[in-house]
Enzyme design. Structure first.
Site, PDB file in Angstrom:
ATOM      1  N   PRO A   9      38.570  50.013  47.035  1.00  0.00           N
ATOM      2  CA  PRO A   9      38.764  50.720  45.785  1.00  0.00           C
ATOM      3  C   PRO A   9      37.613  50.594  44.791  1.00  0.00           C
ATOM      4  CG  PRO A   9      40.249  48.839  45.961  1.00  0.00           C
ATOM      5  CD  PRO A   9      39.620  49.037  47.307  1.00  0.00           C
ATOM      6  N   ASN A  10      37.335  51.720  44.163  1.00  0.00           N
ATOM      7  CA  ASN A  10      36.349  51.873  43.078  1.00  0.00           C
ATOM      8  C   ASN A  10      34.901  51.867  43.543  1.00  0.00           C
ATOM      9  OD1 ASN A  10      38.238  52.077  40.867  1.00  0.00           O
ATOM     10  ND2 ASN A  10      38.711  49.935  41.284  1.00  0.00           N
ATOM     11  N   TYR A  22      26.432  45.900  39.788  1.00  0.00           N
ATOM     12  CA  TYR A  22      26.418  46.598  41.089  1.00  0.00           C
ATOM     13  C   TYR A  22      25.175  47.466  41.313  1.00  0.00           C
ATOM     14  CZ  TYR A  22      31.278  45.128  40.841  1.00  0.00           C
ATOM     15  OH  TYR A  22      32.413  44.386  40.722  1.00  0.00           O
ATOM     16  N   ASN A  73      33.841  46.041  53.029  1.00  0.00           N
ATOM     17  CA  ASN A  73      33.836  45.563  51.653  1.00  0.00           C
ATOM     18  C   ASN A  73      35.195  45.978  51.081  1.00  0.00           C
ATOM     19  OD1 ASN A  73      33.604  45.037  48.956  1.00  0.00           O
ATOM     20  ND2 ASN A  73      31.562  45.925  48.718  1.00  0.00           N
ATOM     21  N   ALA A  76      38.334  45.008  45.425  1.00  0.00           N
ATOM     22  CA  ALA A  76      39.351  44.163  44.768  1.00  0.00           C
ATOM     23  C   ALA A  76      40.418  43.669  45.746  1.00  0.00           C
ATOM     24  CB  ALA A  76      39.999  44.928  43.623  1.00  0.00           C
ATOM     25  N   GLU A  97      32.630  40.570  56.445  1.00  0.00           N
ATOM     26  CA  GLU A  97      32.976  40.871  55.046  1.00  0.00           C
ATOM     27  C   GLU A  97      31.679  40.989  54.256  1.00  0.00           C
ATOM     28  OE1 GLU A  97      34.741  37.411  53.280  1.00  0.00           O
ATOM     29  OE2 GLU A  97      35.225  38.412  51.386  1.00  0.00           O
ATOM     30  N   HIS A  99      29.920  41.896  50.273  1.00  0.00           N
ATOM     31  CA  HIS A  99      30.056  42.193  48.833  1.00  0.00           C
ATOM     32  C   HIS A  99      28.680  42.460  48.256  1.00  0.00           C
ATOM     33  CE1 HIS A  99      34.206  41.134  48.899  1.00  0.00           C
ATOM     34  NE2 HIS A  99      33.893  40.056  49.601  1.00  0.00           N
ATOM     35  N   SER A 101      27.846  42.289  44.994  1.00  0.00           N
ATOM     36  CA  SER A 101      27.548  41.231  44.016  1.00  0.00           C
ATOM     37  C   SER A 101      27.788  39.857  44.643  1.00  0.00           C
ATOM     38  CB  SER A 101      28.448  41.396  42.775  1.00  0.00           C
ATOM     39  OG  SER A 101      29.808  41.192  43.126  1.00  0.00           O
ATOM     40  N   ARG A 106      30.950  34.583  40.242  1.00  0.00           N
ATOM     41  CA  ARG A 106      31.679  35.395  39.258  1.00  0.00           C
ATOM     42  C   ARG A 106      33.013  34.724  38.883  1.00  0.00           C
ATOM     43  NH1 ARG A 106      31.564  41.554  40.815  1.00  0.00           N
ATOM     44  NH2 ARG A 106      32.288  41.658  38.641  1.00  0.00           N
ATOM     45  N   ARG A 110      37.603  36.136  41.799  1.00  0.00           N
ATOM     46  CA  ARG A 110      36.748  36.829  42.780  1.00  0.00           C
ATOM     47  C   ARG A 110      36.228  35.864  43.854  1.00  0.00           C
ATOM     48  NH1 ARG A 110      35.969  42.043  40.573  1.00  0.00           N
ATOM     49  NH2 ARG A 110      35.991  41.945  38.316  1.00  0.00           N
TER      50      ARG A 110
END
Ligand code: CA2
Length: 144
Positions: A9-10, A22, A73, A76, A97, A99, A101, A106, A110
């Protein structure tokens, strides 16, 4: 070699806000980058993005028998989804996996990853390049 790239998502909103986290490149740029290095490396790639947990679970299930590995990825859903973890465990395909960032630096929430235990590696904080590192990790694993 056939790899499935899944984005949660996003991630379709990349480049629109939070460029300090990002980067300023868009989701279309990410798709172009993935297609570019896959062509170079002789990888057949499918790239999928969804904002819906169930759609991601369906896509992982459908990968069985069609793909050699998965780069994901989960965005969230990394930090919340037992359903995505179970789907990866159920298909048993080597999965990395990724990411954009550095999630380890963070917010505390996260730093929790449900999917991590089902993955052969986690790549975090390398920006778009992390997707290439993830694909190379899978190539190494699959050529063992
Ligand atoms: O660093 C990553 O790749 C993340 O998976 C990205 C997710 C975040 O929830 C994870 O904790 C880390 C967020 C995806 C994109 O979110 C945007 C937020 C604002 C503007 C554009 C995209």
């Amino acid at each position: 070699m056939k790899l499935l790239f899944i984005n949660g998502p996003n991630l379709n909103m990349l480049g629109i806000r939070e460029p300090e986290i990002y980067g300023s490149k868009t989701y279309a740029d990410l798709v172009e980058f993935i297609n570019g290095f896959c062509k170079e490396l002789g990888i057949e790639a499918e790239i999928f993005q969804s904002n819906h947990e169930g759609a991601i679970v369906d896509k992982i299930q459908e990968a069985l028998g069609k793909f050699d590995g998965i780069v994901i990825n989960p965005a969230a859903y990394t930090h919340t989804s037992v359903a995505i973890l179970d789907a990866v465990k159920a298909v048993g395909l080597p999965t990395v996996e990724v990411h954009i960032s550095d999630v380890s630096k963070r917010e505390g929430f996260r730093q929790v990853s449900y999917i991590r235990e089902a993955c052969i590696a986690t790549i975090s904080g390398q920006g778009f390049e992390g997707y290439k590192t993830a694909a190379l990790t899978l190539l190494k694993e699959l050529n063992k």
